[in-house]
Design a protein around this motif. Structure first.
Motif, PDB file in Angstrom:
ATOM      1  N   GLY A 145      -2.277   4.592  -5.348  1.00 44.91           N
ATOM      2  CA  GLY A 145      -3.131   4.316  -4.195  1.00 44.91           C
ATOM      3  C   GLY A 145      -3.462   5.570  -3.442  1.00 44.91           C
ATOM      4  O   GLY A 145      -3.025   6.681  -3.794  1.00 44.91           O
ATOM      5  N   THR A 146      -4.232   5.364  -2.368  1.00 40.41           N
ATOM      6  CA  THR A 146      -4.663   6.490  -1.545  1.00 40.41           C
ATOM      7  C   THR A 146      -4.238   6.265  -0.093  1.00 40.41           C
ATOM      8  O   THR A 146      -3.823   5.159   0.301  1.00 40.41           O
ATOM      9  N   GLN A 147      -4.375   7.324   0.703  1.00 43.99           N
ATOM     10  CA  GLN A 147      -4.073   7.201   2.128  1.00 43.99           C
ATOM     11  C   GLN A 147      -5.047   6.252   2.813  1.00 43.99           C
ATOM     12  O   GLN A 147      -4.707   5.592   3.790  1.00 43.99           O
ATOM     13  N   ARG A 202       2.322   1.675  -3.539  1.00 39.56           N
ATOM     14  CA  ARG A 202       1.297   2.156  -4.477  1.00 39.56           C
ATOM     15  C   ARG A 202       0.999   3.649  -4.249  1.00 39.56           C
ATOM     16  O   ARG A 202       0.786   4.403  -5.197  1.00 39.56           O
ATOM     17  N   PHE A 203       0.975   4.034  -2.952  1.00 38.54           N
ATOM     18  CA  PHE A 203       0.714   5.444  -2.646  1.00 38.54           C
ATOM     19  C   PHE A 203       1.852   6.328  -3.151  1.00 38.54           C
ATOM     20  O   PHE A 203       1.630   7.420  -3.718  1.00 38.54           O
ATOM     21  N   THR A 204       3.082   5.844  -2.977  1.00 44.01           N
ATOM     22  CA  THR A 204       4.250   6.608  -3.447  1.00 44.01           C
ATOM     23  C   THR A 204       4.238   6.721  -4.962  1.00 44.01           C
ATOM     24  O   THR A 204       4.634   7.765  -5.536  1.00 44.01           O
ATOM     25  N   ASP A 222      -9.800  -3.439  -4.361  1.00 47.94           N
ATOM     26  CA  ASP A 222      -9.291  -2.709  -3.201  1.00 47.94           C
ATOM     27  C   ASP A 222      -8.815  -3.687  -2.130  1.00 47.94           C
ATOM     28  O   ASP A 222      -8.949  -4.905  -2.253  1.00 47.94           O
ATOM     29  N   ASP A 279      -6.114   3.495   1.598  1.00 48.72           N
ATOM     30  CA  ASP A 279      -5.582   2.133   1.428  1.00 48.72           C
ATOM     31  C   ASP A 279      -4.558   1.823   2.517  1.00 48.72           C
ATOM     32  O   ASP A 279      -4.519   0.703   3.057  1.00 48.72           O
ATOM     33  N   ILE A 280      -3.721   2.796   2.835  1.00 42.58           N
ATOM     34  CA  ILE A 280      -2.714   2.573   3.881  1.00 42.58           C
ATOM     35  C   ILE A 280      -3.375   2.389   5.236  1.00 42.58           C
ATOM     36  O   ILE A 280      -3.009   1.510   6.016  1.00 42.58           O
ATOM     37  N   ALA A 340       0.838  -1.215   0.000  1.00 40.51           N
ATOM     38  CA  ALA A 340       0.000   0.000   0.000  1.00 40.51           C
ATOM     39  C   ALA A 340       0.864   1.252   0.000  1.00 40.51           C
ATOM     40  O   ALA A 340       0.548   2.252  -0.681  1.00 40.51           O
ATOM     41  N   HIS A 341       1.956   1.222   0.752  1.00 45.80           N
ATOM     42  CA  HIS A 341       2.872   2.367   0.770  1.00 45.80           C
ATOM     43  C   HIS A 341       3.505   2.564  -0.608  1.00 45.80           C
ATOM     44  O   HIS A 341       3.634   3.719  -1.093  1.00 45.80           O
TER      45      HIS A 341
END
Length: 490
Positions: free
Chosen positions: A224-226, A218-220, A436, A228-229, A215-216
């Protein structure tokens, strides 16, 4: 001639009166009401009849079927060191001593009574006028012989009752040993289960950590989104809590095992992870339930107590009859003279003859004792009958459990395979951004649950097999009381 007839009439009168009074023992309907149940007459049930391949009775070291040397050592240590085994052996010694006491009633008794007294007579002229101002000796010595003529077998039945109780206590000791062995095995199975659940939960934690790392990334990368984290982080504390709870359970089971060994908690810390591997098939002896009475120590003890209670009824009935003792005594007796002058031949005297005690009126005490003893017999019989039915129930229950667990295990393995496939699909879809995290989390939860079910079913099978072995007597044959004492001393 007249004197001889007079004595004969007196003797016959006493005998007739004794028999009349003794007849009260059979009046009032005081008799046992319970009947010992024939184990072969009990319906074994479908579960027992279709248990599987025919098998023999459990071996003496039945727990060796788990193929874990550490378990073998723990059971042996527990039997040698648990205080309950020493208590059981002490109770057997106590019962042996009581049997010796009861047997002594059948044997003649010899007793020496002696008294040497120095008397300073009163100056009062009305007391000992001929011995005023004198010191005299009052000496007696009697060697007495007594023997109870056991016409109604009261002493014999009392001895046999004590011996039956001794056998029952020895069987109780065997039952306590079997209970200890099975408790050690079941606790050890629980230890193995906790370790398995711990492995499963730690593996789950690693997977959750991988999802969080993903998740981290993908967010970077902007995929992804926060949220998801946050969703990926949410289950981690609960999983860590479960790991802590399982470590606690492992420590508690180790403490339990240490207590069963008769040692301190430090002994539990040395217990390594179990390596149980049971491959025993489900099966029952062909002689079941006919030989169950001789194989189960608790049932054997109950049967001995029924026998002891029956002897107690005979003792209670004998109390209605005359008690005849033969008495004889010889010894010197003298007042006055020197300390040893009473030993001179003229001072010797002898006594001999029978002594008869006959209950004439005792306010219903004897009938009350007979009624209480008879009711006690009924209690022991019904306790024995209840144990028979409970024993067969216990055997049938474990067979049903083992058969059901065997079928459940096959279905659980299929569920695990399907859950694992679902996890793989959901994880790949999440990595590609096609779904998701909730779907991944749900799939992993299902997989974890199915894994736990497999482990719990395995532990249930291991415990049920131990319970079945114990229900069949655990390989403990009927033992002599001396064998129990020797085993406890080793």
């Amino acid at each position: 001639m007249k004197r001889m007839s007079y004595h004969r009439v007196c003797a016959l009168s006493v005998i007739a009166l004794s028999l009349t009074i003794a007849g009260c023992a059979d009046q009032g309907g005081i008799k046992p009401q319970a009947q010992v149940r024939d184990v072969t007459a009990l319906a074994a049930g479908q579960a027992i009849r279709t248990a599987g391949a025919e098998a023999g009775w459990p071996q003496r070291a039945w727990w060796s079927a788990y193929n874990d040397p550490q378990l073998d050592a723990l059971v042996q240590t527990a039997v040698a060191g648990n205080p309950s085994m020493a208590i059981a052996a002490a109770r057997v010694r106590q019962a042996q001593s009581m049997a010796v006491v009861a047997h002594a009633g059948e044997l003649p008794g010899v007793q020496l009574d002696a008294a040497v007294g120095r008397k300073d007579w009163s100056d009062n002229v009305y007391y000992g006028a001929s011995f005023r101002d004198k010191l005299t000796w009052n000496n007696t010595a009697t060697l007495g012989l007594s023997y109870n003529v056991d016409l109604w077998d009261r002493n014999k039945n009392a001895t046999e009752r004590a011996q039956d109780e001794m056998h029952a206590v020895a069987a109780d000791a065997r039952a306590a040993q079997l209970d200890l062995e099975s408790n050690v095995v079941r606790a050890y199975v629980q230890l193995a289960l906790q370790y398995g659940l711990l492995d499963n939960t730690e593996a789950m934690l690693k997977e959750e950590q991988k999802i969080l790392d993903l998740a981290h990334r993908r967010f970077t990368g902007g995929l992804g989104t926060q949220l998801d984290i946050t969703q990926a982080e949410a289950p981690l504390p609960e999983t860590r809590r479960q790991i802590e709870a399982l470590n606690e359970s492992i420590a508690l089971v180790r403490n339990q095992l240490a207590a069963l060994l008769g040692q301190g908690p430090g002994a539990g810390e040395k217990i390594a992870r179990p390596v149980l591997a049971l491959h025993a098939a489900i099966g029952l002896p062909s002689a079941l339930p006919a030989e169950l009475v001789g194989r189960r120590p608790d049932i054997s003890a109950a049967r001995w107590r029924v026998e002891a209670a029956g002897k107690g009824i005979a003792v209670a009935k004998a109390a209605f009859y005359p008690n005849v003792n033969l008495l004889a005594g010889i010894g010197p007796a003298a007042a006055g003279g020197g300390m040893l002058s009473f030993l001179s031949l003229p001072n010797w005297q002898t006594t001999y003859g029978p002594a008869i005690s006959l209950p004439i009126f005792e306010g219903g005490r004897l009938r009350g004792q007979l009624g209480a003893t008879t009711a006690g017999y009924d209690i022991e019989v019904e306790h024995y009958n209840a144990l028979l039915t409970q024993a067969l129930k216990g055997i049938a229950d474990q067979v049903v459990t083992l058969q059901s667990v065997q079928r459940q295990q096959q279905q659980a393995r299929e569920s695990v395979a399907a859950a694992q496939k679902n996890v793989d699909i959901a994880t790949r879809a999440y990595q590609r951004g096609l779904t998701d995290y909730l779907n991944v989390l749900h799939a992993q939860t299902q997989w974890l649950r199915q894994q736990q079910i497999v482990q719990q079913l395995q532990a249930q099978r291991l415990s049920a097999w131990a319970s079945l072995s114990a229900a069949l007597g655990g390989g403990l044959e009927a033992a002599d009381a001396n064998d129990v004492i020797k085993a406890a001393a080793q």
